[in-house]
Motif scaffolding. Structure first.
Motif, PDB file in Angstrom:
ATOM      1  N   PHE A 250      47.291  52.206  44.936  1.00 16.09           N
ATOM      2  CA  PHE A 250      46.870  53.163  43.905  1.00 16.09           C
ATOM      3  C   PHE A 250      45.382  53.472  44.062  1.00 16.09           C
ATOM      4  CE2 PHE A 250      44.950  53.865  39.713  1.00 16.09           C
ATOM      5  CZ  PHE A 250      45.698  54.928  39.234  1.00 16.09           C
ATOM      6  N   LYS A 251      44.577  52.434  44.289  1.00 18.98           N
ATOM      7  CA  LYS A 251      43.125  52.603  44.456  1.00 18.98           C
ATOM      8  C   LYS A 251      42.815  53.452  45.679  1.00 18.98           C
ATOM      9  CE  LYS A 251      40.805  48.873  45.610  1.00 18.98           C
ATOM     10  NZ  LYS A 251      40.157  49.162  46.913  1.00 18.98           N
ATOM     11  N   ASN A 252      43.520  53.197  46.768  1.00 18.39           N
ATOM     12  CA  ASN A 252      43.277  53.943  48.000  1.00 18.39           C
ATOM     13  C   ASN A 252      43.722  55.397  47.908  1.00 18.39           C
ATOM     14  OD1 ASN A 252      42.191  51.666  49.211  1.00 18.39           O
ATOM     15  ND2 ASN A 252      44.161  50.982  50.028  1.00 18.39           N
ATOM     16  N   ASP A 253      44.655  55.681  46.990  1.00 16.09           N
ATOM     17  CA  ASP A 253      45.153  57.050  46.827  1.00 16.09           C
ATOM     18  C   ASP A 253      44.329  57.874  45.836  1.00 16.09           C
ATOM     19  OD1 ASP A 253      47.162  56.649  48.645  1.00 16.09           O
ATOM     20  OD2 ASP A 253      48.687  56.141  47.135  1.00 16.09           O
ATOM     21  N   LEU A 254      43.314  57.263  45.232  1.00 17.81           N
ATOM     22  CA  LEU A 254      42.467  58.004  44.291  1.00 17.81           C
ATOM     23  C   LEU A 254      41.772  59.159  45.009  1.00 17.81           C
ATOM     24  CD1 LEU A 254      40.787  55.042  42.337  1.00 17.81           C
ATOM     25  CD2 LEU A 254      42.450  56.669  41.409  1.00 17.81           C
ATOM     26  N   PRO A 255      41.485  60.257  44.316  1.00 18.87           N
ATOM     27  CA  PRO A 255      40.846  61.411  44.969  1.00 18.87           C
ATOM     28  C   PRO A 255      39.365  61.182  45.281  1.00 18.87           C
ATOM     29  CG  PRO A 255      41.160  61.833  42.626  1.00 18.87           C
ATOM     30  CD  PRO A 255      41.849  60.537  42.912  1.00 18.87           C
ATOM     31  N   PHE A 256      38.889  59.975  45.097  1.00 21.20           N
ATOM     32  CA  PHE A 256      37.499  59.638  45.403  1.00 21.20           C
ATOM     33  C   PHE A 256      37.455  58.182  45.848  1.00 21.20           C
ATOM     34  CE2 PHE A 256      38.367  59.229  40.864  1.00 21.20           C
ATOM     35  CZ  PHE A 256      38.102  57.892  40.648  1.00 21.20           C
ATOM     36  N   GLU A 257      36.392  57.823  46.551  1.00 14.12           N
ATOM     37  CA  GLU A 257      36.219  56.438  46.988  1.00 14.12           C
ATOM     38  C   GLU A 257      35.361  55.677  45.984  1.00 14.12           C
ATOM     39  OE1 GLU A 257      34.925  55.497  50.902  1.00 14.12           O
ATOM     40  OE2 GLU A 257      36.143  57.070  51.827  1.00 14.12           O
ATOM     41  N   LEU A 258      35.731  54.431  45.732  1.00 11.70           N
ATOM     42  CA  LEU A 258      34.890  53.593  44.880  1.00 11.70           C
ATOM     43  C   LEU A 258      33.596  53.273  45.615  1.00 11.70           C
ATOM     44  CD1 LEU A 258      37.290  50.945  43.253  1.00 11.70           C
ATOM     45  CD2 LEU A 258      36.775  53.268  42.504  1.00 11.70           C
ATOM     46  N   THR A 259      32.515  53.133  44.849  1.00 16.08           N
ATOM     47  CA  THR A 259      31.256  52.697  45.452  1.00 16.08           C
ATOM     48  C   THR A 259      31.365  51.211  45.802  1.00 16.08           C
ATOM     49  OG1 THR A 259      30.296  52.069  43.315  1.00 16.08           O
ATOM     50  CG2 THR A 259      29.967  54.350  44.040  1.00 16.08           C
ATOM     51  N   ASN A 260      30.445  50.731  46.615  1.00 11.71           N
ATOM     52  CA  ASN A 260      30.438  49.302  46.969  1.00 11.71           C
ATOM     53  C   ASN A 260      30.280  48.437  45.714  1.00 11.71           C
ATOM     54  OD1 ASN A 260      30.693  49.825  49.705  1.00 11.71           O
ATOM     55  ND2 ASN A 260      28.470  49.913  50.038  1.00 11.71           N
ATOM     56  N   ASP A 267      36.522  43.107  42.565  1.00 11.81           N
ATOM     57  CA  ASP A 267      36.824  41.845  43.261  1.00 11.81           C
ATOM     58  C   ASP A 267      36.491  40.639  42.373  1.00 11.81           C
ATOM     59  OD1 ASP A 267      37.680  43.217  45.478  1.00 11.81           O
ATOM     60  OD2 ASP A 267      35.821  42.959  46.620  1.00 11.81           O
ATOM     61  N   GLU A 268      35.316  40.672  41.726  1.00 11.35           N
ATOM     62  CA  GLU A 268      34.891  39.543  40.891  1.00 11.35           C
ATOM     63  C   GLU A 268      35.823  39.363  39.686  1.00 11.35           C
ATOM     64  OE1 GLU A 268      30.801  40.262  39.891  1.00 11.35           O
ATOM     65  OE2 GLU A 268      30.058  39.518  41.815  1.00 11.35           O
ATOM     66  N   ILE A 269      36.231  40.487  39.096  1.00 10.43           N
ATOM     67  CA  ILE A 269      37.126  40.418  37.934  1.00 10.43           C
ATOM     68  C   ILE A 269      38.486  39.851  38.339  1.00 10.43           C
ATOM     69  CG2 ILE A 269      38.348  41.795  36.193  1.00 10.43           C
ATOM     70  CD1 ILE A 269      35.893  43.767  36.411  1.00 10.43           C
ATOM     71  N   MET A 270      39.032  40.338  39.465  1.00 11.03           N
ATOM     72  CA  MET A 270      40.341  39.868  39.903  1.00 11.03           C
ATOM     73  C   MET A 270      40.292  38.382  40.288  1.00 11.03           C
ATOM     74  SD  MET A 270      42.238  42.272  39.247  1.00 11.03           S
ATOM     75  CE  MET A 270      43.614  41.203  39.671  1.00 11.03           C
ATOM     76  N   LYS A 271      39.182  37.971  40.863  1.00  9.90           N
ATOM     77  CA  LYS A 271      39.032  36.550  41.207  1.00  9.90           C
ATOM     78  C   LYS A 271      39.047  35.700  39.935  1.00  9.90           C
ATOM     79  CE  LYS A 271      35.992  33.372  43.734  1.00  9.90           C
ATOM     80  NZ  LYS A 271      34.699  33.230  44.447  1.00  9.90           N
ATOM     81  N   ASP A 272      38.345  36.164  38.892  1.00  5.72           N
ATOM     82  CA  ASP A 272      38.324  35.456  37.602  1.00  5.72           C
ATOM     83  C   ASP A 272      39.722  35.364  36.998  1.00  5.72           C
ATOM     84  OD1 ASP A 272      35.636  35.102  37.754  1.00  5.72           O
ATOM     85  OD2 ASP A 272      35.106  36.465  36.131  1.00  5.72           O
ATOM     86  N   MET A 273      40.431  36.508  36.950  1.00  7.66           N
ATOM     87  CA  MET A 273      41.734  36.548  36.267  1.00  7.66           C
ATOM     88  C   MET A 273      42.816  35.778  37.027  1.00  7.66           C
ATOM     89  SD  MET A 273      42.093  40.218  34.313  1.00  7.66           S
ATOM     90  CE  MET A 273      42.211  41.277  35.749  1.00  7.66           C
ATOM     91  N   GLY A 274      42.581  35.566  38.308  1.00  9.39           N
ATOM     92  CA  GLY A 274      43.555  34.815  39.097  1.00  9.39           C
ATOM     93  C   GLY A 274      43.213  33.358  39.275  1.00  9.39           C
ATOM     94  N   SER A 275      42.097  32.918  38.626  1.00  7.06           N
ATOM     95  CA  SER A 275      41.599  31.554  38.842  1.00  7.06           C
ATOM     96  C   SER A 275      42.349  30.489  38.058  1.00  7.06           C
ATOM     97  CB  SER A 275      40.117  31.490  38.455  1.00  7.06           C
ATOM     98  OG  SER A 275      39.977  31.661  37.047  1.00  7.06           O
ATOM     99  N   GLY A 276      43.147  30.912  37.070  1.00  9.40           N
ATOM    100  CA  GLY A 276      43.822  29.941  36.213  1.00  9.40           C
ATOM    101  C   GLY A 276      43.012  29.557  35.003  1.00  9.40           C
ATOM    102  N   GLN A 277      41.805  30.147  34.873  1.00  5.00           N
ATOM    103  CA  GLN A 277      40.970  29.908  33.699  1.00  5.00           C
ATOM    104  C   GLN A 277      40.673  31.229  33.001  1.00  5.00           C
ATOM    105  OE1 GLN A 277      37.605  27.745  35.266  1.00  5.00           O
ATOM    106  NE2 GLN A 277      38.629  25.775  34.974  1.00  5.00           N
ATOM    107  N   VAL A 278      40.367  31.142  31.707  1.00  2.00           N
ATOM    108  CA  VAL A 278      40.129  32.361  30.926  1.00  2.00           C
ATOM    109  C   VAL A 278      38.839  33.040  31.386  1.00  2.00           C
ATOM    110  CG1 VAL A 278      39.677  33.290  28.620  1.00  2.00           C
ATOM    111  CG2 VAL A 278      41.330  31.441  28.910  1.00  2.00           C
ATOM    112  N   MET A 279      38.941  34.341  31.685  1.00  2.00           N
ATOM    113  CA  MET A 279      37.767  35.110  32.098  1.00  2.00           C
ATOM    114  C   MET A 279      36.992  35.593  30.879  1.00  2.00           C
ATOM    115  SD  MET A 279      37.483  38.754  34.169  1.00  2.00           S
ATOM    116  CE  MET A 279      38.231  39.715  32.859  1.00  2.00           C
ATOM    117  N   SER A 280      35.672  35.537  30.982  1.00  2.00           N
ATOM    118  CA  SER A 280      34.788  36.149  29.996  1.00  2.00           C
ATOM    119  C   SER A 280      33.641  36.760  30.789  1.00  2.00           C
ATOM    120  CB  SER A 280      34.266  35.107  29.005  1.00  2.00           C
ATOM    121  OG  SER A 280      33.475  35.715  28.021  1.00  2.00           O
TER     122      SER A 280
END
Length: 700
Positions: A250-260, A267-280
Motif C-alpha cells: 500500500f505504501k509503495n503504491d502511494l502517488p508520492f514517495e515518503l521522505t526519509n 519504522d520506529e513506530i512499527m518496531k515499538d508496536m511489535g516489541s511486545g510492550q506498550v508503545m508511548s
C-alpha cells in the motif's frame, strides 16, 4: 472563606453571576484565584493626537468637534465622531454597539478618551475608547490593571471586585511546595504570588509572582509524568502488531514517495508496536511534514492485525476532513478477511441518535478506525479491541486526556503527534513519559512559502497582489489580532475588516469573516465553505491556527504581526503552502519597534519551525511579562514552554529529587495554628486537584 467554598460565598456574587462564572469553569473560590489575568493594562499619561502611532493603546484629552453619527454594519451599530486637542490635530473616534452615546456625547465638550489606535483607509482612528473623568483617569495612571478572560455578561470589573474579596477573605492560602525547593530557586511565597499576579504594584512584583506560579505548574506536571512513567513503564502489551507485506505494498503504491524522515518514523513506530510492550511515542514534525500519512499507515497495520484504531483531533472540521481522506485512501484496501475497512467519525455536534449508533458500532467492532474530537473521551464510548490511539496536536490535550484514552482499550499503544516545534531538550522534559521521533523533512513537492515583512504603507499593494492570486483561482487568508478591551472585539475587528475589504475588492470576490465567538457549527460551516472554494478571502482571528488543509489557499496577510509570538505566527503560516502551488505570507507591522522588527525577520528568513522555535527561545530572554497570544486548549494556566524554558529546566532538576508520594507525605513548613486549621495532610486536597488536571485521578 476557604478555597473549596462555592463562589457565592464571595460578597457581591449572586446566582446570576454564578451562572456566568460557571461558563469560565469557575465554581469555587480556589478556581477564581487561579483564573489568572490574560494581560495587564499599564495606563500611560495623556498623549497629544499628533504623537499617536498606529497600534498603540493611548489616552487623549480632546474636544469633540463633530456631532456623533450612528451607522449600521450588519447587526453592528457604530457611533463615529471627530476629536481635536490643543495641538490642532484631529482624529476620528469610533464606538461599537454603544448607541446610547449618540445622545450622551456633546460637541464642544472636552473628554479624556483611552483606546486602541488603528489605521483605516490611511487615517488614524481611535476604536472603542473608554471615557474617563479627570479624577478617575489620574487615579489609574502608572498602575498595572489585570485583564481577565471573560464570557458574555461578565465584565472585567466584576472579576476584579470578586478577586479582591477572595484574596482578602480566604483563610487557607498556604504553602504546598517545600521550603528547600523555594529557597534553592529563589521563589516567593504562594500567598504573595497569588496577590501579586492579580494586583501587582510594579512589574518586578508581577515578574516574581509569575515565576513562582509557573514553577509550581511545571514542577507538578513533571512529577505527574514521572508517576505515569513509573506505573506504565515497560508494560507487556496484549496488542503485538507486526509489519505486513500488505501495508508495505500500500505504501509503495502511494502517488508520492515518503521522505526519509517519514520512513524512519514509521519504522520506529512499527518496531515499538511489535516489541511486545506498550508503545508511548511522540512524533514531532513541522507543519506540512507529513505526519498524517504516517498515522494512516500505522492505523491500517493495526486493523490488519485484528484491532481497532482511534485518531483524536482538536476540531470537528479536521475530523471530517480526516474521515474523508482516510476513506478515499483506504477505499481499495481490505482487512485480511477481505472486508472493506470502515472509517467513521464521532464529534460533539452530532445528534444524540447519530452518536448512539456510532458508539454501538464501535463497541461491536463494526468500525475499524474512529476519528473524532473530545467526544471520544466520553465514558460511554467503548471499543471491542482498541489497539492504537493517535492524538493529533498532542500539546492541546495533555497527559490527563491521553490517560483517559489509555484506560479505554486495555492499554493500547499510544502515538501522539505534534506540529509545535519544541526544541529537543525541552521536548524530552515535557514529554518525559514518551519516546521521541522527529520528522524534520518536508515532502519534495512542497515549495517553500515566500515571506514578506512590510509596513502598513504596503497594504494597497498587498490587496492588489491578493486580487491577482484570486484571479488565478487561488484563495487567501487575512488574520486580525484581537483588540484588548471589549469581549466582542474580535467579532467587531474581523466583521468590520471584512466589510471594509468588500468596499476595496470587486463584488465578484467572496469575502467572509470567522471569529472565536461563533458557535462551533458556524465555524465549521465557514471552514467547509472555504475548503469547497465557495469563499475567496477568509478574514479570521487565530481560530484557524488549527484548521483544515486547504491546498488552494496560497496567500496569507497577517495584520499587526508584531502583536503575535513567533510560534503562533509560524503555526498560522502553516495553513498555506500545503499544495503544489507557490504560497506567500505577508507579515504586516503596525507600530513595530526595531526590536520587534528584528524578531519578525526570523520568519522572513526561514520556514523551518525548529529554527523559528530556537530563535524565539533566544529572543525572549527574560520573557514577556504580558504573555503571548494563545489559542486552543491549554495544558497550563500560565506557563509558556518558550518563555519559561529556564524555569522548566529548573523544575525538571528539582523533580529528580522528588516524587508525588514524597510531596504528598511531607509536612510543609506550617505553623501549629495553620496545621490545626487545615487538619492532617492539609495540602493533599489542593495538590490532588492541581495534579489531576494533568493526569486524571491520582492514585498513590
Amino acid at each position: 472563606m476557604r478555597q473549596e467554598d462555592g463562589i457565592m460565598t464571595i460578597k457581591g456574587v449572586g446566582e446570576k453571576a454564578v451562572e456566568k462564572f460557571d461558563k469560565l469553569d469557575i465554581v469555587t473560590v480556589g478556581d477564581l484565584l487561579e483564573h489568572y489575568p490574560r494581560d495587564y493594562d499599564e495606563v500611560r499619561p495623556i498623549k497629544e493626537i499628533r504623537a499617536l502611532k498606529e497600534g498603540e493603546l493611548a489616552a487623549i484629552e480632546a474636544n469633540m468637534v463633530s456631532r456623533p453619527q450612528m451607522k449600521l454594519h450588519g447587526k453592528l451599530k457604530i457611533i463615529t465622531t471627530v476629536m481635536t486637542d490643543h495641538s490642532g490635530k484631529m482624529i476620528d473616534v469610533t464606538w461599537f454597539n454603544m448607541p446610547f452615546l449618540k445622545n450622551q456625547l456633546h460637541m464642544g465638550t472636552v473628554y479624556i478618551l483611552r483606546g486602541r489606535v488603528v489605521r483605516k483607509r490611511d487615517r488614524l482612528v481611535m476604536e472603542q475608547p473608554k471615557i474617563y473623568t479627570k479624577q478617575d483617569f489620574y487615579n489609574i495612571v502608572g498602575k498595572l490593571r489585570p485583564i481577565y478572560p471573560l464570557t458574555k455578561g461578565l465584565t472585567n470589573n466584576a472579576i476584579i471586585k470578586a478577586m479582591e474579596s477572595a484574596l482578602k477573605e480566604s483563610e487557607d492560602i498556604l504553602e504546598y511546595i517545600p521550603k528547600e525547593i523555594r529557597n534553592r530557586n529563589n521563589l516567593i511565597g504562594y500567598k504573595k504570588a497569588l496577590k501579586d499576579i492579580h494586583f501587582p504594584k510594579k512589574k518586578e512584583e508581577l515578574k516574581d509572582a509569575r515565576r513562582r506560579l509557573v514553577f509550581d505548574e511545571l514542577f507538578l506536571y513533571i512529577l505527574a509524568l514521572k508517576h505515569i512513567k513509573k506505573s506504565s513503564h515497560a508494560k507487556d502489551s496484549t496488542h503485538v502488531i507486526k509489519r505486513t507485506e500488505e501495508v508495505d505494498r500500500f505504501k509503495n503504491d502511494l502517488p508520492f514517495e515518503l521522505t526519509n524522515a517519514q520512513e524512519k518514523a514509521y519504522d520506529e513506530i512499527m518496531k515499538d508496536m511489535g516489541s511486545g510492550q506498550v508503545m508511548s511515542r511522540l512524533v514531532q514534525g513541522d507543519v506540512g511534514s507529513g505526519k498524517t500519512i504516517v498515522a494512516l499507515l500505522c492505523l491500517y497495520q493495526v486493523v490488519l492485525s485484528g484491532y481497532q484504531g482511534a485518531l483524536m483531533v482538536p476540531t470537528e472540521v479536521l475530523a471530517a476532513q480526516h474521515v474523508k481522506t482516510f476513506g478515499n485512501m483506504l477505499s481499495s484496501a481490505t482487512k485480511l478477511s477481505g472486508e472493506p475497512i470502515v472509517t467513521e467519525q464521532l464529534t460533539g455536534s452530532m445528534t444524540a441518535k447519530e452518536k448512539k449508533a456510532v458508539k454501538q458500532r464501535l463497541a461491536s467492532g463494526e468500525i475499524d478506525i474512529i476519528i473524532g474530537t473530545h467526544a471520544l473521551l466520553q465514558e460511554d464510548v467503548e471499543f471491542l479491541s482498541l489497539g492504537l490511539v493517535v492524538t493529533d496536536e498532542q500539546h492541546r490535550f495533555g497527559v490527563r486526556q491521553r490517560e483517559t484514552f489509555f484506560k479505554k482499550g486495555e492499554e493500547p499503544h499510544v502515538l501522539a503527534m505534534s506540529a509545535t516545534p519544541i526544541p529537543r531538550t525541552l521536548a524530552l522534559i515535557l514529554y518525559g513519559d514518551m519516546d521521541l521521533t522527529v520528522i524534520d523533512e518536508k515532502p519534495a513537492n512542497r515549495l517553500p512559502v515566500k515571506n514578506a515583512l512590510v509596513g502598513t504603507a504596503y497594504r494597497e499593494k498587498a490587496y492588489e497582489f491578493m486580487e491577482k492570486r484570486i484571479a488565478e483561482g487561488e484563495q487567501c487568508y487575512v488574520i486580525c489580532p484581537m483588540v484588548d478591551e471589549s469581549e466582542d472585539s474580535d467579532l467587531e475587528n474581523v466583521t468590520i475588516y471584512a466589510e471594509d475589504l468588500r468596499t476595496v475588492f470587486p463584488a465578484s470576490i467572496r469575502i467572509e469573516a470567522l471569529h472565536g465567538r461563533m458557535k462551533p457549527k458556524q465555524k465549521d460551516e465557514i471552514m467547509e465553505r472555504f475548503a469547497a472554494h465557495e469563499i475567496d478571502i477568509l478574514v479570521s482571528t487565530t481560530v484557524i491556527e488549527v484548521g483544515i488543509d486547504v491546498p488552494n489557499a496560497t496567500t496569507m496577510l497577517i495584520e499587526n504581526a508584531e502583536r503575535f509570538g513567533l510560534a503562533t505566527l509560524h503555526q498560522l503560516r502553516g495553513r498555506i503552502g500545503r499544495g503544489s502551488a507557490q504560497s506567500y505570507c505577508i507579515f504586516m507591522m503596525g507600530s513595530a519597534t526595531q526590536e520587534s522588527k528584528e524578531r519578525l525577520q526570523v520568519l522572513e528568513r526561514s520556514n523551518d519551525g525548529f529554527y523559528v522555535a530556537s530563535e524565539d527561545l533566544k529572543n525572549r530572554g527574560q520573557g514577556d511579562l504580558f504573555g503571548t497570544l494563545q489559542s486552543g486548549e491549554k495544558v497550563f494556566n500560565l506557563a509558556d514552554i518558550y518563555e519559561d524554558a529556564s524555569i522548566l529546566e529548573a523544575a525538571a532538576e528539582e523533580a529528580k529529587k522528588y516524587s508525588l508520594e514524597k510531596l504528598f507525605s511531607e509536612q510543609i513548613d506550617l505553623t501549629n495554628e495553620e496545621r490545626a486549621f487545615q487538619g492532617p495532610k492539609n495540602q493533599d486536597t489542593r495538590l490532588m486537584k492541581k495534579v489531576s488536571q494533568y493526569m486524571g485521578d491520582v492514585v498513590l
